[in-house]
Write a protein that holds these residues in place. Structure first.
Motif, PDB file in Angstrom:
ATOM      1  N   MET A   1       0.839  -1.175   0.000  1.00 41.56           N
ATOM      2  CA  MET A   1       0.000   0.000   0.000  1.00 41.56           C
ATOM      3  C   MET A   1       0.884   1.238   0.000  1.00 41.56           C
ATOM      4  N   LEU A   2       0.622   2.123  -0.913  1.00 39.60           N
ATOM      5  CA  LEU A   2       1.343   3.396  -1.008  1.00 39.60           C
ATOM      6  C   LEU A   2       0.742   4.369  -0.003  1.00 39.60           C
ATOM      7  N   LEU A   3       1.585   4.971   0.849  1.00 34.47           N
ATOM      8  CA  LEU A   3       1.080   5.920   1.843  1.00 34.47           C
ATOM      9  C   LEU A   3       1.152   7.361   1.364  1.00 34.47           C
ATOM     10  N   HIS A   4       2.273   7.747   0.758  1.00 32.72           N
ATOM     11  CA  HIS A   4       2.380   9.092   0.209  1.00 32.72           C
ATOM     12  C   HIS A   4       3.536   9.155  -0.778  1.00 32.72           C
ATOM     13  N   VAL A   5       3.539  10.233  -1.550  1.00 27.73           N
ATOM     14  CA  VAL A   5       4.626  10.540  -2.462  1.00 27.73           C
ATOM     15  C   VAL A   5       5.237  11.850  -1.983  1.00 27.73           C
ATOM     16  N   ALA A   6       6.555  11.892  -1.840  1.00 25.97           N
ATOM     17  CA  ALA A   6       7.241  13.110  -1.403  1.00 25.97           C
ATOM     18  C   ALA A   6       7.666  13.923  -2.617  1.00 25.97           C
ATOM     19  N   ILE A   7       7.427  15.227  -2.542  1.00 24.99           N
ATOM     20  CA  ILE A   7       7.731  16.149  -3.627  1.00 24.99           C
ATOM     21  C   ILE A   7       8.405  17.376  -3.022  1.00 24.99           C
ATOM     22  N   THR A   8       9.383  17.926  -3.740  1.00 26.51           N
ATOM     23  CA  THR A   8      10.030  19.155  -3.297  1.00 26.51           C
ATOM     24  C   THR A   8       9.575  20.309  -4.174  1.00 26.51           C
ATOM     25  N   ILE A   9       9.217  21.410  -3.538  1.00 26.63           N
ATOM     26  CA  ILE A   9       8.897  22.632  -4.259  1.00 26.63           C
ATOM     27  C   ILE A   9       9.769  23.753  -3.706  1.00 26.63           C
ATOM     28  N   HIS A  10       9.896  24.848  -4.459  1.00 23.84           N
ATOM     29  CA  HIS A  10      10.780  25.943  -4.057  1.00 23.84           C
ATOM     30  C   HIS A  10      10.058  27.111  -3.412  1.00 23.84           C
ATOM     31  N   SER A  11       8.747  27.204  -3.590  1.00 26.07           N
ATOM     32  CA  SER A  11       8.012  28.361  -3.098  1.00 26.07           C
ATOM     33  C   SER A  11       6.739  27.928  -2.378  1.00 26.07           C
ATOM     34  N   LEU A  12       6.506  28.511  -1.234  1.00 24.31           N
ATOM     35  CA  LEU A  12       5.287  28.245  -0.473  1.00 24.31           C
ATOM     36  C   LEU A  12       4.037  28.603  -1.278  1.00 24.31           C
ATOM     37  N   ASN A  13       4.142  29.570  -2.183  1.00 24.82           N
ATOM     38  CA  ASN A  13       3.001  29.970  -3.013  1.00 24.82           C
ATOM     39  C   ASN A  13       2.427  28.811  -3.818  1.00 24.82           C
ATOM     40  N   GLU A  14       3.262  27.839  -4.163  1.00 28.96           N
ATOM     41  CA  GLU A  14       2.815  26.693  -4.957  1.00 28.96           C
ATOM     42  C   GLU A  14       1.765  25.853  -4.218  1.00 28.96           C
ATOM     43  N   ILE A  15       1.808  25.847  -2.895  1.00 26.56           N
ATOM     44  CA  ILE A  15       0.798  25.101  -2.133  1.00 26.56           C
ATOM     45  C   ILE A  15      -0.587  25.598  -2.536  1.00 26.56           C
ATOM     46  N   GLU A  16      -0.752  26.893  -2.522  1.00 29.78           N
ATOM     47  CA  GLU A  16      -2.040  27.497  -2.856  1.00 29.78           C
ATOM     48  C   GLU A  16      -2.286  27.509  -4.366  1.00 29.78           C
ATOM     49  N   ASP A  17      -1.313  28.035  -5.121  1.00 28.57           N
ATOM     50  CA  ASP A  17      -1.495  28.279  -6.555  1.00 28.57           C
ATOM     51  C   ASP A  17      -1.604  27.011  -7.392  1.00 28.57           C
ATOM     52  N   PHE A  18      -0.836  25.995  -7.076  1.00 28.30           N
ATOM     53  CA  PHE A  18      -0.813  24.795  -7.912  1.00 28.30           C
ATOM     54  C   PHE A  18      -1.529  23.615  -7.251  1.00 28.30           C
ATOM     55  N   LYS A  20      -3.454  23.310  -4.462  1.00 21.71           N
ATOM     56  CA  LYS A  20      -4.859  23.507  -4.081  1.00 21.71           C
ATOM     57  C   LYS A  20      -5.704  23.909  -5.292  1.00 21.71           C
ATOM     58  N   GLU A  21      -5.266  24.954  -5.985  1.00 25.63           N
ATOM     59  CA  GLU A  21      -6.071  25.550  -7.051  1.00 25.63           C
ATOM     60  C   GLU A  21      -6.207  24.649  -8.281  1.00 25.63           C
ATOM     61  N   ILE A  22      -5.127  24.018  -8.698  1.00 24.92           N
ATOM     62  CA  ILE A  22      -5.164  23.220  -9.929  1.00 24.92           C
ATOM     63  C   ILE A  22      -5.440  21.746  -9.642  1.00 24.92           C
ATOM     64  N   LEU A  23      -4.632  21.135  -8.765  1.00 20.21           N
ATOM     65  CA  LEU A  23      -4.778  19.693  -8.526  1.00 20.21           C
ATOM     66  C   LEU A  23      -5.858  19.343  -7.493  1.00 20.21           C
ATOM     67  N   ARG A  24      -6.408  20.357  -6.805  1.00 22.05           N
ATOM     68  CA  ARG A  24      -7.519  20.178  -5.859  1.00 22.05           C
ATOM     69  C   ARG A  24      -7.135  19.438  -4.574  1.00 22.05           C
ATOM     70  N   PHE A  25      -5.876  19.498  -4.188  1.00 19.42           N
ATOM     71  CA  PHE A  25      -5.444  18.873  -2.941  1.00 19.42           C
ATOM     72  C   PHE A  25      -5.752  19.806  -1.773  1.00 19.42           C
ATOM     73  N   THR A  26      -5.957  19.226  -0.594  1.00 18.39           N
ATOM     74  CA  THR A  26      -6.178  20.014   0.613  1.00 18.39           C
ATOM     75  C   THR A  26      -5.080  19.704   1.629  1.00 18.39           C
ATOM     76  N   VAL A  27      -4.736  20.695   2.429  1.00 20.05           N
ATOM     77  CA  VAL A  27      -3.714  20.518   3.457  1.00 20.05           C
ATOM     78  C   VAL A  27      -4.319  19.720   4.611  1.00 20.05           C
ATOM     79  N   GLN A  28      -3.666  18.613   4.950  1.00 24.17           N
ATOM     80  CA  GLN A  28      -4.093  17.794   6.073  1.00 24.17           C
ATOM     81  C   GLN A  28      -3.349  18.185   7.348  1.00 24.17           C
ATOM     82  N   ARG A  29      -2.069  18.506   7.173  1.00 27.10           N
ATOM     83  CA  ARG A  29      -1.278  19.003   8.302  1.00 27.10           C
ATOM     84  C   ARG A  29       0.005  19.618   7.785  1.00 27.10           C
TER      85      ARG A  29
END
Length: 126
Positions: A1-18, A20-29
């Motif tokens: 069973m896959l639990l999660h995939v780790a990804i690195t991003i360079h800007s905190l803005n991507e959490i909201e802009d990409f 949440k807004e595009i891929l429709r993910f929500t922050v769990q923690r």
């Protein structure tokens, strides 16, 4: 069973802009890795902010770091109903995109601003 995939991003803005807004993910923690833990596990001494995000039972652990990673073929494939909407939203927000035309459904590719690639496919109803 896959639990999660780790990804690195360079800007905190991507959490909201990409993610949440595009891929429709929500922050769990949200949490931080201190220098000692970062060094022990990832061989870096930076304090790293990490967001655990989820959509349709898929979880990403997103690390925010200035360190660049080379990404040639690495990608995550996600399936959505009306996949074209994800693609069109990415275009409208100025993200890099490509489309691969197929007989039945197109396959869409979108990149975040850190170079992470996502293959977006249509969910087929049975």
């Amino acid at each position: 069973m896959l639990l999660h995939v780790a990804i690195t991003i360079h800007s905190l803005n991507e959490i909201e802009d990409f993610y949440k807004e595009i891929l429709r993910f929500t922050v769990q923690r949200k949490f931080s890795l201190n220098r000692e833990t970062s060094q022990k596990i990832f061989s870096t001494e930076e304090v790293v902010e990490v967001y655990l995000m989820e959509h349709q039972s898929v979880q990403f652990e997103i690390f925010i770091s200035r360190q660049k990673e080379k990404k040639q073929f690495s990608h995550v494939c996600l399936a959505y109903r009306q996949a074209h909407i994800i693609y069109e939203k990415a275009i409208s927000l100025g993200y890099r995109t490509r489309v691969k035309s197929n007989k039945e459904n197109n396959t869409y590719f979108v990149w975040d601003k850190s170079g992470n690639m996502f293959e977006i496919k249509e969910i087929h109803s049975k």
